[in-house]
Design an enzyme around this catalytic site. Structure first.
Site, short mmCIF file in Angstrom:
data_model
loop_
_atom_site.label_atom_id
_atom_site.label_comp_id
_atom_site.label_asym_id
_atom_site.label_seq_id
_atom_site.Cartn_x
_atom_site.Cartn_y
_atom_site.Cartn_z
N TYR A 102 4.27 8.21 6.42
CA TYR A 102 5.46 7.92 5.62
C TYR A 102 5.63 8.95 4.50
O TYR A 102 4.80 9.03 3.60
CB TYR A 102 5.40 6.51 5.04
CG TYR A 102 5.45 5.43 6.11
CD1 TYR A 102 6.67 4.97 6.60
CD2 TYR A 102 4.28 4.89 6.66
CE1 TYR A 102 6.73 3.99 7.58
CE2 TYR A 102 4.32 3.91 7.64
CZ TYR A 102 5.55 3.47 8.09
OH TYR A 102 5.60 2.50 9.07
N SER A 151 -2.45 6.10 8.44
CA SER A 151 -1.32 5.57 7.67
C SER A 151 -1.62 4.18 7.13
O SER A 151 -2.41 3.41 7.69
CB SER A 151 -0.09 5.51 8.58
OG SER A 151 0.97 4.81 7.97
N ASN A 152 -0.94 3.86 6.02
CA ASN A 152 -0.91 2.49 5.51
C ASN A 152 -0.21 1.55 6.48
O ASN A 152 -0.43 0.34 6.46
CB ASN A 152 -0.16 2.44 4.17
CG ASN A 152 -1.02 2.83 2.98
OD1 ASN A 152 -2.26 2.81 3.06
ND2 ASN A 152 -0.38 3.17 1.87
N ARG A 160 10.65 2.61 -2.53
CA ARG A 160 9.45 3.39 -2.25
C ARG A 160 8.42 3.23 -3.37
O ARG A 160 7.23 3.03 -3.12
CB ARG A 160 9.83 4.86 -2.08
CG ARG A 160 8.66 5.82 -1.90
CD ARG A 160 7.90 5.55 -0.62
NE ARG A 160 6.90 6.58 -0.35
CZ ARG A 160 5.93 6.45 0.55
NH1 ARG A 160 5.81 5.34 1.26
NH2 ARG A 160 5.05 7.41 0.75
N ASP A 164 -0.76 12.01 7.17
CA ASP A 164 -0.10 10.82 6.66
C ASP A 164 1.24 10.68 7.39
O ASP A 164 1.80 11.69 7.85
CB ASP A 164 0.11 10.96 5.15
CG ASP A 164 1.02 9.88 4.61
OD1 ASP A 164 0.70 8.69 4.80
OD2 ASP A 164 2.05 10.22 3.98
#
Lengths: 222, 222
Positions: B10, B115-116, B39, B8
């Site tokens: 972030y 990742s998003n 966040r 991942d």
């Protein structure tokens, strides 16, 4: 014309923080923080489980989220957890609920609850608060095993009431829930009891600040 | 035998709070609180949008969540928002990343990011931190337009790398992401950098406290 008013339960009709507020003796000055994290994680777990396809009942999610919050705050979970979960079954009903519901029904508007909660828990909630007779239907997402704001949850209303979605008003204090219902196609009222900032998500809704304000919007003057 | 380590981005490789930390001058003593809510809302919006079927890019979600957080904290959003979003493109890389990645690659373990984040943002992140050469692939969920922990997001790895999921190790500092990956079927390491309480959600993972600990678990002694 609105012919059906559908309410969210937790946070909208019933005060989710009233459970922890009864345990100041145990939780001390961490009471508000325990309750806020409990609620935050409860919602997170409904969303995450829905996305992973790992549904369990809202009762279980509520217990899991409480366990997390108690642990973060350094509490032994055993006895506190049992007491708090017991209190969660008998949440305080907001003061404006009874008169709003009575007036809607007097004006031939049908009423229902659509909730993440299980049917047994919803029944206990409304019976304990003496408002069971004010709802035509209690609808639980447990039937579709996916949580709000998934469209299947809101679709339960239209399926069960056999009513076009345009005739349904949906009322929630949870902004994300209001937005989910708006995306589904209901006419939506965000009950912003605490003058919160709206979420930055797409979906059209009308903001009201208490349930009395709903009557003017939904019931036509005769 | 692990042949592919997927990270991942972030929170795991890059410190999401390093953006706001550079704007103490503007945010004052609200800096940590602004960053935490930014966040929290960023993640919430990915989950809610995925459930509603209303995907927008992670860049947009990040901007929306920042707008919410700045508003809650009483800041005029305009100039602060632009500056903070600019800083979010150049987040600090954690100190243990370079050596871990170097050693994995020296031991013939392939490496990737899932990742998003969008591909352009991921490229900017790794280039700015001088770690671009340490990854075989950058994979963004933007290709499937649904966010983690939906299984389709993790499935991108197996599809792109043509590798059975049992041979993939997935590493995330976000406990819910670790659990999502475990539900999908990867071997999962939760990088618990801050000794947080684990989420009460189903999914098997191994906890590590820094990236150096990953090497012992993944690389066989020669």
């Amino acid at each position: 014309m609105i012919s059906y008013c559908v309410f969210d339960a937790y946070g909208t009709l019933f005060d989710v923080h009233s459970a922890a507020s009864k345990f100041q003796r145990i939780l001390g000055n961490k009471q508000e923080s325990v309750s806020a994290l409990w609620r935050q994680k409860q919602l997170e777990y409904t969303w995450l489980r829905s996305l992973m396809g790992r549904y369990v009942s809202f009762d279980q999610v509520t217990a899991d989220a409480l366990q997390y919050s108690l642990q973060v705050h350094g509490f032994q979970e055993d006895s506190s957890k049992v007491n708090l979960l017991e209190a969660y079954k008998k949440l305080d009903c907001y003061e404006d609920v009874q008169s709003c519901l009575n007036q809607l029904r007097a004006n031939n508007v049908a009423t229902a609850i659509l909730s993440n909660g299980t049917l047994p828990s919803l029944k206990t909630l409304v019976e304990n608060a003496n408002v069971a007779h004010l709802f035509d239907q209690l609808i639980s997402v447990s039937e579709v095993e996916v949580y709000k704001p998934h469209p299947s949850a809101y679709d339960l209303v239209t399926r069960k009431a056999q009513i076009p979605k345009e005739k349904v008003a949906f009322i929630s204090s949870n902004c994300w829930d209001a937005i989910g219902a708006a995306n589904f196609g209901f006419q939506v009222f965000w009950l912003n009891r605490n003058e919160n900032v709206p979420d930055v998500l797409p979906g059209k809704f009308t903001t009201i600040y208490n349930l009395n304000q709903l009557l003017d919007k939904v019931v036509q003057p005769s």
